[in-house]
Design a protein around this motif. Structure first.
Motif, short mmCIF file in Angstrom:
data_model
loop_
_atom_site.label_atom_id
_atom_site.label_comp_id
_atom_site.label_asym_id
_atom_site.label_seq_id
_atom_site.Cartn_x
_atom_site.Cartn_y
_atom_site.Cartn_z
N THR A 172 53.43 5.50 15.72
CA THR A 172 53.27 4.37 16.61
C THR A 172 52.71 4.90 17.92
N VAL A 173 51.47 4.55 18.21
CA VAL A 173 50.86 5.03 19.45
C VAL A 173 49.95 3.94 20.01
N GLY A 174 50.23 3.55 21.25
CA GLY A 174 49.48 2.45 21.86
C GLY A 174 48.25 2.96 22.61
N TRP A 175 47.29 2.05 22.84
CA TRP A 175 46.09 2.38 23.62
C TRP A 175 46.06 1.48 24.84
N LEU A 176 45.91 2.06 26.02
CA LEU A 176 45.84 1.28 27.25
C LEU A 176 44.56 1.62 27.99
N ASP A 177 43.88 0.57 28.50
CA ASP A 177 42.76 0.90 29.39
C ASP A 177 43.36 1.25 30.76
N GLY A 178 42.51 1.63 31.69
CA GLY A 178 43.00 2.12 32.98
C GLY A 178 43.91 1.12 33.69
N ALA A 179 43.49 -0.16 33.70
CA ALA A 179 44.27 -1.17 34.44
C ALA A 179 45.64 -1.35 33.79
N ALA A 180 45.66 -1.40 32.48
CA ALA A 180 46.94 -1.59 31.78
C ALA A 180 47.85 -0.39 32.00
N ALA A 181 47.27 0.80 32.02
CA ALA A 181 48.07 2.00 32.25
C ALA A 181 48.69 1.96 33.65
N LEU A 182 47.90 1.54 34.63
CA LEU A 182 48.40 1.45 36.01
C LEU A 182 49.48 0.40 36.17
N ASP A 183 49.32 -0.69 35.43
CA ASP A 183 50.34 -1.74 35.42
C ASP A 183 51.69 -1.19 34.96
N LEU A 184 51.60 -0.39 33.91
CA LEU A 184 52.82 0.15 33.30
C LEU A 184 53.43 1.26 34.14
N GLU A 185 52.59 2.08 34.73
CA GLU A 185 53.07 3.22 35.53
C GLU A 185 52.29 3.24 36.85
#
Ligand SMILES: Cc1cc2nc3c(=O)[nH]c(=O)nc-3n(C[C@H](O)[C@H](O)[C@H](O)COP(=O)(O)OP(=O)(O)OC[C@H]3O[C@@H](n4cnc5c(N)ncnc54)[C@H](O)[C@@H]3O)c2cc1C
Length: 372
Positions: A119-132
């Protein structure tokens, strides 16, 4: 009275073995040249992560998966037996990239892992920043591993040693084994200076130093030290929500509130001292991954010697042609992850049961076969 089993080395591997053997009712004596967890184990980041790729042998993937699975019960058992919290916590990992070419490589890596049931998710830059929100805003993309964990590795070794001692094991610190005692094709104990101690079985769990027994066993034990440096940071800022890794290294907040930055991979022999260049590289990495860490203060720097092997796999089993000895060393970059399963497998071997996982690829004799 002679012990049933002597364990050489009290890192995570040796203490875990001592605990499982003591629990099985064996009389165990552990010899540790320094302090419990004082070498690679104490230096480690303590991440419990599964991150196979197309080069990972299936037997190794099975070994790590099973070991990761065993951790939760082990942490609970150690807390109950010793009162020591080994800091086993979920530590979801974001593997980030700030680079376009690397982004394509990560997509391929993720596709392979999805095909192999991870199980491994893919995040674009904006989504990654949202999360962290602590991430560098220049992040292009990130892989998200929700099911990664971490422990406090020194606490792990100390809790295992305590639990083993409570079950009757003897752990002697400041006690360096100088020689294996042999008789014919059996190891019959060890010597420390002029002191000799006999045992039915000996387990060599002395990490990067395991090659010391090659001569006595007439068998190559090509375990070598691979230095890894770490820096500790203190910050009053909100802790990172995730472990953050990149192709250049990682940062994570530990269960004790410290933030650690790692690491280097260096072939410099038995030298476990941090260097100016190593520390400078890690100090530059931290704010590149999480800019607010530029304000953190430096609380320490240290290094440890990973037990590396020519094929990157541990040595687990009996050296060819020998009785009375098992080698459990060479766990390289994943010895904390592999701590629980290694001990269970050593117990299987000593109890002359069929090991619960296939051990052929970890056979300590494999280097002799290749050399022949
Ligand atoms: C910077 C760094 C980060 C790491 N991060 C991770 C991670 O996140 N996750 C992970 O799974 N792994 C990680 N590792 C790898 C992991 O730490 C090692 O694989 C693991 O600690 C090996 O455990 P060990 O018990 O075999 O070795 P050690 O912990 O080195 O223990 C061996 C012990 O044997 C003793 N010894 C040696 N010779 C003798 C002798 N003759 N007589 C008596 N005692 C002796 C030594 O003093 C030592 O205490 C990391 C390692 C480093 C250096």
């Amino acid at each position: 009275m002679s012990p049933d089993v002597i364990v050489i080395g009290a890192g995570a591997i040796g203490t875990s073995i001592a605990f499982q053997l003591a629990k099985a009712g064996l009389k165990v004596m552990v010899f540790e040249r320094g302090r419990v967890g004082g070498e690679a184990t104490g230096a480690s980041a303590g991440m419990i992560q599964l991150n196979p790729d197309r080069g990972t042998p299936p037997a190794y993937a099975a070994l790590s998966t099973e070991s990761a699975r065993l951790f939760s019960a082990l942490a609970a058992e150690l807390l109950e037996r010793t009162g020591i919290d080994i800091g086993y916590r979920r530590a979801p990992l974001l593997h980030v990239t700030l680079d376009e070419a690397e982004e394509a490589r990560l997509r391929g890596h993720r596709a392979w892992q999805l095909d192999h049931g991870m199980t491994v998710g893919w995040l674009d830059g904006a989504a990654a920043l949202d999360l962290e929100p602590a991430l560098n805003p220049a992040v292009r993309a990130a892989l998200l591993y929700q099911d990664h964990y971490q422990v406090l590795p020194r606490a792990l070794a100390q809790a295992l040693a305590r639990a083993a001692t409570d079950l009757g094991a003897v752990v002697r610190e400041g006690a360096a084994v100088d020689r294996l005692l042999t008789q014919g094709d059996r190891v019959i104990g060890v010597a420390l200076g002029s002191e000799t101690i006999r045992s039915a079985e000996t387990v060599a769990a002395n990490g990067a130093w395991a090659s010391a027994w090659a001569e006595a066993l007439h068998t190559p034990i090509p375990v070598r030290p691979v230095r890894g440096q770490m820096v500790g940071l203190s910050t009053t800022a909100t802790p990172l929500r995730h472990a953050i890794s990149s192709s250049s290294g990682y940062i994570l907040t530990k269960a004790d509130g410290s933030t650690i930055v790692g690491t280097t991979v260096e072939e410099v022999g038995f030298d476990a001292r941090p260097t100016t260049a190593g520390v400078a590289g890690l100090l530059a990495l931290a704010p590149r991954l999480a800019p607010r860490l530029a304000d953190a203060t430096v609380s320490g720097a240290w290094a440890g010697l990973r037990p590396g092997t020519p094929d990157g796999l541990p040595l687990l089993g009996r050296p060819p042609g020998w009785g009375g000895i098992v080698v459990a060393a060479g766990h390289f970059r994943e010895g904390i992850l592999l701590t629980p399963i290694t001990a269970e497998l050593v117990l299987d071997l000593l109890a002359r049961r069929r090991p619960r996982l296939a051990l052929d690829v970890f056979d300590p004799g494999r280097f002799r076969i290749r050399a022949a």
